[in-house]
Enzyme design. Structure first.
Site, PDB file in Angstrom:
ATOM      1  CD  GLU A 114      -0.822   0.008   3.818  1.00 22.48           C
ATOM      2  OE1 GLU A 114      -1.637   0.881   4.104  1.00 22.48           O
ATOM      3  OE2 GLU A 114      -0.572  -0.983   4.522  1.00 22.48           O
ATOM      4  CE  LYS A 116       6.002   5.231   6.517  1.00 21.41           C
ATOM      5  NZ  LYS A 116       6.093   6.685   6.656  1.00 21.41           N
ATOM      6  CG  ASP A 118       4.852  12.629   4.352  1.00 16.92           C
ATOM      7  OD1 ASP A 118       5.050  12.326   5.543  1.00 16.92           O
ATOM      8  OD2 ASP A 118       5.606  13.356   3.694  1.00 16.92           O
ATOM      9  CE1 TYR A 226      -1.425   2.386  10.540  1.00 19.12           C
ATOM     10  CE2 TYR A 226      -1.621   4.290   9.096  1.00 19.12           C
ATOM     11  CZ  TYR A 226      -1.198   3.726  10.288  1.00 19.12           C
ATOM     12  OH  TYR A 226      -0.562   4.496  11.212  1.00 19.12           O
ATOM     13  CE  LYS A 319      10.229   7.198   4.414  1.00 18.56           C
ATOM     14  NZ  LYS A 319      10.663   7.535   5.760  1.00 18.56           N
ATOM     15  CB  CYS A 413      17.782  42.252 -20.431  1.00 18.87           C
ATOM     16  SG  CYS A 413      17.997  40.645 -21.205  1.00 18.87           S
ATOM     17  CB  CYS A 416      19.590  42.246 -25.031  1.00  9.76           C
ATOM     18  SG  CYS A 416      18.040  42.896 -24.360  1.00  9.76           S
ATOM     19  CB  CYS A 431      14.160  41.245 -21.370  1.00 11.87           C
ATOM     20  SG  CYS A 431      14.966  42.066 -22.753  1.00 11.87           S
ATOM     21  CB  CYS A 437      16.319  40.279 -26.011  1.00 14.83           C
ATOM     22  SG  CYS A 437      17.045  39.302 -24.686  1.00 14.83           S
TER      23      CYS A 437
HETATM   24  O1  JCF Z   1       0.555   5.166   5.502  1.00 15.45           O
HETATM   25  C1  JCF Z   1       1.206   5.111   6.513  1.00 15.45           C
HETATM   26  N1  JCF Z   1       1.903   6.159   6.887  1.00 15.45           N
HETATM   27  C2  JCF Z   1       1.244   3.866   7.318  1.00 15.45           C
HETATM   28  C3  JCF Z   1       1.845   3.838   8.581  1.00 15.45           C
HETATM   29  C4  JCF Z   1       0.638   2.723   6.812  1.00 15.45           C
HETATM   30  C5  JCF Z   1       0.640   1.561   7.545  1.00 15.45           C
HETATM   31  O2  JCF Z   1       0.051   0.478   7.054  1.00 15.45           O
HETATM   32  C6  JCF Z   1       1.236   1.502   8.835  1.00 15.45           C
HETATM   33  C7  JCF Z   1       1.855   2.674   9.343  1.00 15.45           C
HETATM   34  C8  JCF Z   1       2.417   2.607  10.604  1.00 15.45           C
HETATM   35  C9  JCF Z   1       2.384   1.419  11.299  1.00 15.45           C
HETATM   36  N2  JCF Z   1       1.203   0.355   9.543  1.00 15.45           N
HETATM   37  C10 JCF Z   1       1.768   0.321  10.749  1.00 15.45           C
HETATM   38  C11 JCF Z   1       1.717  -0.936  11.481  1.00 15.45           C
END
Ligand code: JCF
Length: 678
Positions: A114, A116, A118, A226, A319, A413, A416, A431, A437
């Site tokens: 899946e 991740k 932020d 999740y 990551k 500029c 030119c 400019c 130019c």
């Molecule tokens: O999307 C996430 N940041 C994310 C964090 C997704 C996950 O399935 C996670 C998590 C942090 C811990 N699962 C765990 C167990």
């Protein structure tokens, strides 16, 4: 018998929950927003009349609470886990092999994959289907009670759907701000001179930690669930499934939002191809992600793997390359674009960001430099997202140890040396040496030669590029000095085409004043403005010497266009090029001559009418036909509508002809048009 009020209220609530679920969880709204609002307002009205029937899980009770002075602490009954990271394929492979070792198997292990997110981790506790509290992760054992803020999020159910859920259900997920909502929020902040958020994650965190839930309610926060925490008191009906994937489907069934990108993967290669696929789409996703999470799908296997410290052995985060890194500004240069736009560019200590080494980043414009207070010597955050040009996001706070000098505004500029103009209210500086130019040469000459300008047949964009690149022309005036022998040295230019081009240049030497003004390529002076200027001033000399006050009196010319005209025409370099053009034999057709034509044709049937031209005409080009029509005071537009009076149709007229026929617009051919014009 009338339906009891209590029943009516409950039925409305149920409908509203169902439609919210369709909208927020399934992403598939089944009624228009206005209909939802009507149901909602009915509920509000009933509850106002019968306040004793209001319950905390009513959809009307999302923003009720008063501002807090601080958040309470909440102890997590089960710790909220974090994830170990890997940054490359080798480390991912090691993770997978460790799984196989620990599970004493050489078979493939089924995983889920899946994106991740932020954002910020959250734990939601439901008891008997009712949201009891929402707590942040905090240190994993103790978090903050942000219930009243989370309640304002429309995607978070206050009551679970159906009846088939465990008595106690803790759901863990990530709260985030979708990119579009973040950008809108920052646009508003900028407009109101408020501080902007650095990124969607900070915006989500700031919004969730508001003490006043009314503010959170206005922030576009989303949630994806999740995993689960405490699950208790389950009757057989409310039992959770035995795989992670199926549990997430169950959560979705309870009305909780779950990311729909989650997939099952059966090998480490499949992990990698999922990773690559999402990485490619990273910029197109509606939310920021920083990698992929893989988890062992079987809950039984998860339990036998267990965890170390706060991180499970059965999951890993793979990551993506960071999109933001720190570097230092060594210098700031100014680049001139092909349209004259001047962009400040920071020269950086090379830094690896977004998967490549970056040593230049845009500072956008002077206003941005001032707003961010960027100076040479500063430590800055560099962002490179996808294929977007790397940019300086902001100066690292407290990184400036010695005083640094401000970056100076550019007055000339760098290419030119013509004056730089910056129109009030516009961010970009430009400019003004458009015709001269070197940075703008190719662009200016292409425009000059284009169909609506001087209409030089056979001088397309690639020919202009070649002529400029080989130093054969520097300005539009040089076109008229070209010889057949020079032209034949170009790619794909035989003697015949060279002669044709020289001939076309010759033909172009008698432009109408409006065309000539348009051909100069002055900023914001399009065909219509050029025509109005020609009508007003009648000769090129009069346009050239017009004052700002005279210019803004012309129809369609506002202060900005007038300013562009004055700036352009006052540049000595531009004046020289115009002089050279006239010296090369260009005879601009003054408007008195046109007027004469017009006087003879005053009563024409097309005067004041709106026409559209389509298809290939037998003798005239569409441009020529348009010019003839404009000369008698007709309007020529690009698309057929109910306002169209005539369609001038030639050969191969397609959809416009069909549309005109449908709308009953009169259709004429070139012969009819010429006859009508006399
Ligand atoms: O999307 C996430 N940041 C994310 C964090 C997704 C996950 O399935 C996670 C998590 C942090 C811990 N699962 C765990 C167990």
């Amino acid at each position: 018998m009338p339906v009891p009020i209590k029943k009516q209220i409950e039925s409305l609530r149920e409908k509203l929950r169902y439609h919210s679920y369709q909208y927020y969880v399934l992403d598939d709204p089944d009624i228009p927003d206005a209909q939802y609002d009507r149901l909602y307002n009915q509920l509000v009205a009933l509850e106002e009349k019968h306040p004793q029937l209001i319950t905390p899980d009513s959809p009307t009770q999302r923003v009720g609470a008063k501002p807090l002075s601080a958040f309470d602490q909440i102890q997590h009954q089960l710790p909220m886990l974090s994830l170990d990271n890997v940054f490359d394929f080798d480390a991912l492979l090691s993770f997978y092999q460790r799984l196989q070792d620990r599970l004493h198997t050489e078979d493939e292990i089924e995983l889920t994959a899946e994106p991740k997110l932020d954002g910020l981790a959250i734990s939601l506790r439901y008891e008997k289907g009712i949201l009891i509290y929402a707590a942040t992760r905090g240190d994993g054992s103790t978090g903050e009670n942000v219930t009243q803020n989370v309640r304002t999020m429309r995607c978070v159910p206050l009551r679970l759907l159906g009846e088939n859920y465990p008595d106690v259900l803790e759901v863990r997920g990530e709260i985030f701000m979708p990119k579009a909502g973040f950008e809108k929020l920052n646009r508003l902040a900028k407009q109101n001179d408020e501080k902007e958020f650095a990124n969607p994650r900070n915006a989500a965190a700031g919004s969730l930690r508001q003490l006043d839930p009314a503010i959170t309610a206005k922030r576009p926060l989303s949630l994806y669930c999740y995993s689960t925490g405490v699950v208790a008191g389950e009757k057989s009906a409310g039992k959770l499934a035995t795989t992670h994937y199926e549990i997430l489907q169950q959560l979705r069934g309870y009305g909780l939002p779950v990311c729909n990108e989650i997939k099952l993967v059966n090998s480490v290669e499949a992990c990698l191809s999922y990773y690559e696929g999402i990485l490619k789409r990273r910029d197109d996703l509606a939310y920021d992600i920083d990698g992929i999470v893989y988890k062992v799908n079987s809950i039984a296997l998860q339990n036998s793997l267990g965890f170390v410290a706060r991180a499970p052995r059965w999951a890993i985060a793979h990551k993506f390359p960071a999109q933001e890194e720190i570097s230092k500004i060594i210098d700031v240069d100014f680049q001139v674009g092909r349209t004259g736009a001047i962009t400040p560019v920071a020269r950086l200590e090379p830094v690896f960001v977004g998967g490549v080494t970056v040593s230049n980043a845009t500072l956008h414009n002077m206003d941005e430099i001032r707003r961010k207070d960027v100076r040479v010597g500063d430590q800055v955050i560099i962002r490179r997202a996808g294929d977007v040009i790397p940019e300086v996001v902001r100066v690292l706070p407290n990184s400036r140890t010695a005083p640094l000098t401000e970056i100076q505004i550019l007055t000339n500029c760098p290419v030119c040396h013509s004056a730089v103009e910056k129109i009030e209210g516009e961010a970009v500086a430009r400019c003004t040496g458009g015709l001269f130019c070197p940075a703008q040469r190719a662009q200016a000459i292409k425009h000059f030669a284009s169909r609506k300008a001087m209409d030089i047949d056979g001088l397309g964009e690639s020919k202009v590029e070649q002529l400029v690149e080989q130093g054969l022309i520097n300005t539009a005036a040089d076109l008229y000095q070209l010889k057949v022998e020079t032209l034949t040295s170009l790619d794909r230019m035989g003697e015949k085409s060279a002669k044709n081009l020289i001939n076309a240049l010759e033909i172009s030497k008698q432009p109408m004043l409006a065309r000539f003004i348009y051909a100069l390529g002055i900023r914001e002076v399009g065909e219509t403005t050029a025509r109005n200027l020609a009508k007003e001033f009648k000769t090129l000399a009069a346009v050239q010497t017009a004052s700002y006050e005279q210019l803004i009196d012309v129809q369609d010319v506002g202060p900005i266009v007038a300013k562009h005209l004055v700036n352009f025409l006052s540049q000595e370099h531009n004046q020289v090029v115009i002089k050279q053009l006239l010296a090369a034999g260009i005879k601009v057709q003054n408007v008195e001559l046109d007027q004469h034509h017009q006087d003879n044709q005053q009563d024409c049937e097309f005067t004041g009418k709106t026409l559209v031209i389509t298809g290939t005409l037998p003798t005239l080009s569409r441009e020529q036909a348009k010019e003839k029509l404009l000369a008698v005071g007709a309007f020529v537009t690009g698309s057929v509508s109910a306002k169209t009076d005539y369609l001038l149709a030639g050969d191969k007229a397609g959809s416009k002809l069909a549309k005109a026929t449908k709308l009953g617009v009169s259709i004429i051919d070139e012969v009819t048009m010429l006859k009508t014009l006399g």
